[in-house]
Design an enzyme around this catalytic site. Structure first.
Site, PDB file in Angstrom:
ATOM      1  N   ASP A 406       0.827  -1.209   0.000  1.00 44.94           N
ATOM      2  CA  ASP A 406       0.000   0.000   0.000  1.00 44.94           C
ATOM      3  C   ASP A 406       0.867   1.267   0.000  1.00 44.94           C
ATOM      4  OD1 ASP A 406      -1.996   1.828   0.323  1.00 44.94           O
ATOM      5  OD2 ASP A 406      -2.939   0.855   2.047  1.00 44.94           O
ATOM      6  N   GLY A 448      -5.027   3.432  -7.994  1.00 48.56           N
ATOM      7  CA  GLY A 448      -5.198   3.673  -9.433  1.00 48.56           C
ATOM      8  C   GLY A 448      -4.291   4.757  -9.990  1.00 48.56           C
ATOM      9  N   ASP A 469     -10.327   4.181  -1.680  1.00 50.84           N
ATOM     10  CA  ASP A 469     -10.963   3.182  -0.807  1.00 50.84           C
ATOM     11  C   ASP A 469     -12.474   3.169  -0.999  1.00 50.84           C
ATOM     12  OD1 ASP A 469      -8.376   3.241   0.019  1.00 50.84           O
ATOM     13  OD2 ASP A 469      -8.834   3.392   2.154  1.00 50.84           O
TER      14      ASP A 469
END
Ligand code: GLA
Length: 655
Positions: A406, A448, A469
């Site tokens: 992440d 993205g 999210d």
């Protein structure tokens, strides 16, 4: 007028009034009720809050240069349900884009439904267009729905006014209400007592790596399992159906047949093991801790999730990954973050990672972990910046089978916003994971940025989040429709990831408190799961595993729906027809048939027609309802069906 006459006419008037009152027609004396006097918290808006007697940006209402004292300022997409109870005779208004926006993208469509019948459609209205007049006879109507949609070009600047909107009332006053309540309705048939093997028919693994796979099968236990052509480096536990061992050292396709047997019957299913470079040849299925446990996540939660994956039957449908999200490492003031050899330390809630993965593996399931290329994960826990190699190696040694990587705080370490800088940390981890001696599905999470779908495969990503999210965005539909645009980039081992399935008991990402029951209607939940299946999205549930009810399980565990998601051809469904009220998404399947989702995005039930031409098929076709697992019939040119409000008809069409 003579006094006596006045008196008697007064008495007559009062008597009449009383008669009328008793006959409950007193309100025949018409009155007006402004739309702006209703409870506007019931009007949904795509941005901001509906405003009484002002535009959405709190200016004087103004359309095409005409200003208005009264009305409601809204923003597309907007919906308001109003209960009329036959008390309203008329609705009048002027509609249009408010003059506080002059942007060319400002375009909206106003629609009105009375008792589920379309009674007004403004057509596309743009900024500065003259107002249009609405005048609707509502005698006898029970419910009115006021809608503004975005006219198909996004919601930016879509400031929409219901100017001078008012009701003529002769009885009960109109009341703003929520959308109609919907009872839970179960569509998935209960599994039969005889064995039925589910799950992927093709599975990627790297040569010589540890292997674990629990044959997913429904049916009455006890059940026994066998496998034909199982490579000698693997063994199968006959009673649990768990395959363990190592992948063959030699690359290639291994065509295995899985068998299951119980007192009620037998079943077999092909299982092609592809020993090579690519993992996740079908979309990963499992559970992730984030949307229910947040920073509270513990070792015990993970074990409970693994238990529930087995006990609820989810694992019998192919769910296998049990993934910890953020918050397992140390926080800023919890030093040291790493040991003397720089190995990352879990926090006190994770006393023994080896024992945790052992527990998950003992059930035949796989374990997942999370970190960031930045120094800190998104919730402020230690990340892997400048420790990528040592961390990945430790994750593999601990026994993790999945890594979510992440972006979080990495932005501060990227030199600029070039593609090179976006790709760099993911390429580095991709290279490391390729070389650790454990299969770890690689889940890119960077929302993205820089069109990750264009390069995610180049860094060996197995799936990449395509949006922010889901739990922080307005809806699964918004996220799903955005994810749908990238269909060309999905293929076996490379999946667009529109984020988790947030149904059942699930937390609110803003508050990060305990979970509450989803506010999505049952029909919306069917839409969600159908869309994710058609898009070959990872099926990762992120609600409470300890509170799985029958309805939630019926949504998550329908083998025909899952088969479409897991289809070996690995195509992502694409939208072939879209209007403001519905869209049709179709996915090509390995056996030549097509999965088709007919999604109603409107506020009322719709009859929707799917023409063979749209699907690029011809001739007589059998249409099968996949949720109900029932053939509907054969059709030669088109298929027409009623789709519930915000619901779906999900069919498989084959010759
Ligand atoms: C980001 C991710 C989420 C979740 C949180 C954890 O917001 O996109 O999926 O992992 O971080 O902090």
């Amino acid at each position: 007028m003579k006094r006596g006459l006045f008196k008697s006419s007064m008495i007559y008037g009062i008597t009449l009034l009383m008669v009328c009152f008793q006959g409950r027609i007193v309100a025949k004396t018409n009155s007006s009720v402004w739309l702006s006097s209703l409870d506007l918290s019931k009007m949904t808006t795509g941005w901001g809050k509906a405003q009484a007697d002002k535009s959405i940006t709190q200016q004087k209402l103004s359309i095409g240069g005409v200003t208005y004292e009264k009305g409601v300022g809204s923003h597309a997409p907007s919906v308001m349900h109003i209960k009329l109870n036959k008390g309203t005779t008329r609705f009048t208004s002027f509609v249009g884009v408010d003059d506080d926006t002059e942007h060319p993208n400002a375009s909206v469509v106003f629609k009105i439904y009375a008792d589920n019948k379309a009674v007004f459609n403004s057509g596309v209205m743009k900024a500065s267009d003259a107002p249009k007049k609405v005048d609707i006879d509502l005698k006898g109507a029970k419910r009115l729905i006021l809608i503004v949609n975005a006219a198909g070009d996004g919601i930016s600047y879509d400031h929409a006014d219901w100017a001078m909107a008012k009701f003529e009332v002769s009885g009960t006053k109109p009341v703003a209400v929520g959308p109609p309540a919907e009872k839970e309705y179960i569509l998935t048939p209960k599994p039969k007592p005889a064995p039925k093997i589910n799950g992927p028919k093709v599975f990627g693994t790297r040569p010589g790596n540890p292997f674990i796979y629990r044959i997913p099968a429904t049916g009455k236990r006890p059940m026994t399992f066998s496998a034909e052509n199982l490579p000698p480096s693997m063994s199968l536990d006959v009673n649990s159906g768990i395959i363990t061992g190592h992948s063959p050292a030699k690359r290639g396709d291994y065509k295995i047949t899985l068998n299951a047997k119980n007192a009620s019957g037998t079943d077999s299913r092909p299982f092609k093991l592809v020993v090579g470079d690519t993992l996740a040849l079908t979309p990963p299925m499992g559970w992730n801790s984030w949307y229910i446990h947040y920073h509270r996540v513990t070792d015990a939660d993970m074990r409970a999730a693994a238990d529930a994956m087995i006990d609820s039957g989810m694992a019998d449908y192919g769910y296998m990954y049990v993934n910890i999200d953020d918050c397992w490492s140390k926080k800023k003031n919890d030093t040291p973050y790493r040991d003397e050899c720089e190995a990352i330390l879990p926090n006190a809630k994770f006393p023994d990672m080896y024992a945790l993965t052992d527990y998950i593996h003992s059930k035949g399931l796989r374990a997942g972990i999370y970190t960031s290329p930045g120094p800190w994960n998104c919730a402020g826990y230690v990340g892997s910046f400048q420790h990528e190699q040592i961390d990945a190696q430790l994750f593999a040694e601990w026994g993790f089978d999945f890594l979510k990587y992440d972006w979080c705080s990495y932005g501060g370490h990227a030199v600029d916003r070039s593609r090179y800088e976006y790709v760099k940390p993911y390429a580095l981890m991709g290279e490391i994971l390729r070389n650790v001696s454990r299969d770890m599905v690689y889940n890119l999470c960077q929302y993205g940025m820089d069109s990750v779908w264009q390069w995610g495969a180049d860094v060996d990503g197995n799936c990449w989040r395509t949006t922010g999210d889901l739990g922080l965005m307005s809806s699964y539909l918004e996220v799903g429709l955005s994810n749908a645009r990238h269909y060309e980039y999905a293929k076996p081992g490379r999946w667009n990831d529109p984020d988790y399935i947030l149904i059942g008991w699930v937390g609110n990402a803003h508050a990060q408190g305990e979970g509450v029951k989803t506010k999505l209607t049952p029909s919306q939940q069917y839409q969600y799961m159908s869309m994710w299946s058609l898009m070959a999205a990872p099926l990762i549930f992120s609600g409470d595993m300890t509170k799985l009810d029958d309805f939630t399980l019926n949504v998550l565990c329908n083998h025909e729906v899952i088969d479409i998601n897991q289809d070996p051809l690995g195509k992502q469904g694409r939208i072939v027809e879209q209007t403001d009220e519905y869209f049709i998404m179709t996915k090509d399947l390995e056996d030549g048939s097509k999965a088709v989702g007919i999604f109603n995005t409107s506020e009322v039930e719709l009859s929707i027609n799917v023409a063979w031409k749209t699907l690029d098929i011809q001739g007589t076709q059998t249409v099968r309802d996949v949720w109900r697992q029932k053939d509907i019939g054969t059709f030669s040119k088109e298929y027409q069906t009623n789709v519930p409000r915000r619901g779906v008809s999900f069919v498989r069409i084959s010759q």
